[in-house]
Design a protein around this motif. Structure first.
Motif, PDB file in Angstrom:
ATOM      1  N   GLU B  87      48.468  35.942  35.329  1.00 28.07           N
ATOM      2  CA  GLU B  87      47.069  35.580  35.595  1.00 28.07           C
ATOM      3  C   GLU B  87      46.124  36.656  35.079  1.00 28.07           C
ATOM      4  O   GLU B  87      45.082  36.347  34.466  1.00 28.07           O
ATOM      5  CB  GLU B  87      46.882  35.378  37.110  1.00 28.07           C
ATOM      6  N   LYS B 107      46.557  26.714  36.224  1.00 23.05           N
ATOM      7  CA  LYS B 107      46.741  27.155  37.603  1.00 23.05           C
ATOM      8  C   LYS B 107      48.011  27.991  37.684  1.00 23.05           C
ATOM      9  O   LYS B 107      48.998  27.703  37.008  1.00 23.05           O
ATOM     10  CB  LYS B 107      46.870  25.949  38.542  1.00 23.05           C
ATOM     11  N   HIS B 133      44.298  38.219  43.240  1.00 22.85           N
ATOM     12  CA  HIS B 133      44.442  37.356  42.065  1.00 22.85           C
ATOM     13  C   HIS B 133      44.205  35.893  42.440  1.00 22.85           C
ATOM     14  O   HIS B 133      44.357  35.503  43.590  1.00 22.85           O
ATOM     15  CB  HIS B 133      45.867  37.484  41.493  1.00 22.85           C
ATOM     16  N   ASP B 134      43.899  35.099  41.431  1.00 24.37           N
ATOM     17  CA  ASP B 134      43.690  33.666  41.668  1.00 24.37           C
ATOM     18  C   ASP B 134      45.020  32.943  41.502  1.00 24.37           C
ATOM     19  O   ASP B 134      45.363  32.506  40.407  1.00 24.37           O
ATOM     20  CB  ASP B 134      42.645  33.137  40.675  1.00 24.37           C
ATOM     21  N   GLU B 215      39.534  29.614  44.724  1.00 30.21           N
ATOM     22  CA  GLU B 215      39.720  30.822  43.935  1.00 30.21           C
ATOM     23  C   GLU B 215      40.187  31.941  44.854  1.00 30.21           C
ATOM     24  O   GLU B 215      39.684  32.095  45.954  1.00 30.21           O
ATOM     25  CB  GLU B 215      38.408  31.203  43.250  1.00 30.21           C
ATOM     26  N   GLY B 216      41.154  32.691  44.388  1.00 29.11           N
ATOM     27  CA  GLY B 216      41.685  33.771  45.209  1.00 29.11           C
ATOM     28  C   GLY B 216      43.113  33.482  45.615  1.00 29.11           C
ATOM     29  O   GLY B 216      43.663  32.421  45.312  1.00 29.11           O
TER      30      GLY B 216
END
Lengths: 151, 317
Positions: B87, B107, B133-134, B215-216
């Motif tokens: 990511e 994703k 991180h996402d 997100e996250g």
């Protein structure tokens, strides 16, 4: 006639027996391997049905686990209401559904666990387990009739 | 983000499976039900990493792969690390403008079993959560090290017999309680944490979509009934999971931003935990008269936990 085993899929489906390859020793195995799922790009697989995809030989789609099975599910189209319970809970991606319709069972990848029969809501069930040796037409001919509710 | 319709099962079933058959998971394994559902609830490109465990060894047996997406396996503990590395690289390349297709939605998902999530990969997971991180981490919780012969893990509940905590004349199986991983992850301040079960497919698909959209770092603990080590018939996977959720052994709930708790499933008839325990071979010894106190303890723990969840949901804090 009802559809029993579905033929939807590419010619590559389940053509190889797992473990049929030549074996190599523990010290000959390569460390770090990249396997391609498709010949060509992997992108857009979500928009392609199985029969439209270009599967590589490395994809387990080309392998079969049919020999694991001692009992098999048989599908009766006449009773099915296309609820898709079997599709969502099949652990082996072996229920073939296209355009909201259940088409049949992928006997190359089905391991005969019987989850699809347990989650089938119709009366009588539109999926039932039979011995692997039973002929599908024979199984359909002797399908049980609707159970009456006990008062 | 292209999420797929989960309005009803018929709509959901129009998705094209990206998890192929002829993997080597046991017949009736819930792992593949959960993985299939995750991959069907979105059309986006997925970058997936797996910890070592049943899922990894069964879906990547050389020369085969069952994954129709990018998938990587490195070590037992570091699916979270591997996928957050991917990511970070993706973000950096996006910033530098070196991506071939910068607008394609991607994703990042990590899968781990309970052994690699609760025990071995715990600090790696915690680190990835803290770095923000996402990505979405999904734990497939089957309450033991099923891949290596059913050893106890810190997810094994009290009273279960495992190959390293065996029930016998002097023991009733594992004596320690199960770790509450959902609360631990919520305490990291993660934007979305949930506990979900495959028998409630809709709440599970909704939870997955929410986690992918958020997100996250998101964490989801899923109940994965293990036919081999829980010792029940392969056809009963969904039935056992029903018993688990209806007896509240596995309450289904989510925690948003570390504090806002929502219960996602309230059983109409809460069943006694005996019904859940009695359906599995690993709890058989608890029904001897000398082990009755263990069942009572499990039931009282469940009641306390359910009371706590309801109060927290009401309090909205």
């Amino acid at each position: 006639m009802s559809i029993t085993g579905s033929t939807v899929g590419t010619d590559k489906r389940g053509v190889r027996e797992l473990g049929g390859e030549e074996k190599v020793g523990w010290d000959e195995v390569q460390q770090g391997v990249v396997l391609n799922s498709f010949d060509g790009t992997t992108e857009g697989a979500a928009f392609l049905k199985a029969e439209e995809r270009n599967y590589a030989d490395f994809n387990s789609y080309t392998a079969t686990v049919a020999s694991w099975r001692i009992i098999k599910p048989v599908y009766n189209r006449d009773i099915c209401i296309d609820c898709q319970n079997c599709w969502v809970w099949c652990p082996d991606t072996s229920i073939i559904s296209r355009d909201k319709q259940m088409l049949g069972i992928d006997y190359d990848h089905c391991k005969g666990c019987g989850v699809c029969v347990e989650v089938c809501p119709t009366n009588p069930k539109s999926l039932l387990m039979f011995s692997e040796a039973t002929d599908n037409d024979e199984a359909l001919a002797g399908w049980p009739v609707k159970e009456k509710k006990e008062k | 983000m292209a999420i797929t319709s989960i309005k009803n099962l018929k709509e959901f079933s129009t998705n094209n499976d990206r998890f192929e058959g002829a993997h080597l998971l046991c017949p009736g394994c819930a792992h593949s039900m959960i993985v299939r559902e995750l991959m069907n609830c979105t059309d986006d490109n997925l970058v997936i990493s797996s910890n070592t465990g049943c899922l990894e060894v069964s879906t990547a047996v050389y020369p085969y792969t069952s994954w129709d997406t990018s998938w990587i396996h490195i070590g037992f503990e570091n699916a979270a690390t591997a996928v957050t590395g991917a990511e970070a690289m993706y973000k950096a390349r996006k910033r530098k403008g070196t991506l071939k297709d910068p607008d394609a939605p991607v994703k990042f998902v990590a899968f781990g079993g309970d052994g690699s999530t609760y025990d071995i990969g715990f600090q790696w997971l915690s680190g990835a959560m803290e770095r923000g991180h996402d990505f979405t981490y999904i734990c497939l919780d089957n309450e033991n090290y099923a891949n290596t012969g059913g050893q106890r893990s810190s997810a094994t509940p009290i009273g279960a017999t495992t190959s390293t905590a065996q029930a016998g004349t002097h023991s009733y199986g594992k004596k320690e309680k199960k770790k509450d991983i959902v609360s631990i992850m919520a305490a990291h301040g993660s934007p979305y944490v949930a506990q979900l079960a495959p028998n409630k497919w809709k709440s599970m698909a909704k939870g997955f979509q929410k986690a992918l959209e958020t997100e996250g770092p998101c964490f989801i603990n899923t109940v994965s009934a293990c036919t081999t080590e829980w010792k029940f018939d392969p056809k009963d996977t969904i039935h056992i999971t029903d018993l688990a959720t209806d007896s509240l052994m596995f309450p289904i709930y989510e925690i948003i931003d570390g504090h806002e708790l929502n219960i996602l499933y309230r059983p109409k008839n809460i069943i006694k935990v005996e019904d859940y325990l009695g359906a599995q071979g690993r709890y058989k010894h608890l029904f001897k008269p000398e082990n009755k106190h263990v069942i009572e303890q499990i039931q009282s723990d469940i009641d306390k936990k359910w009371d706590m969840l309801q109060r927290r949901e009401e309090a909205r804090i």
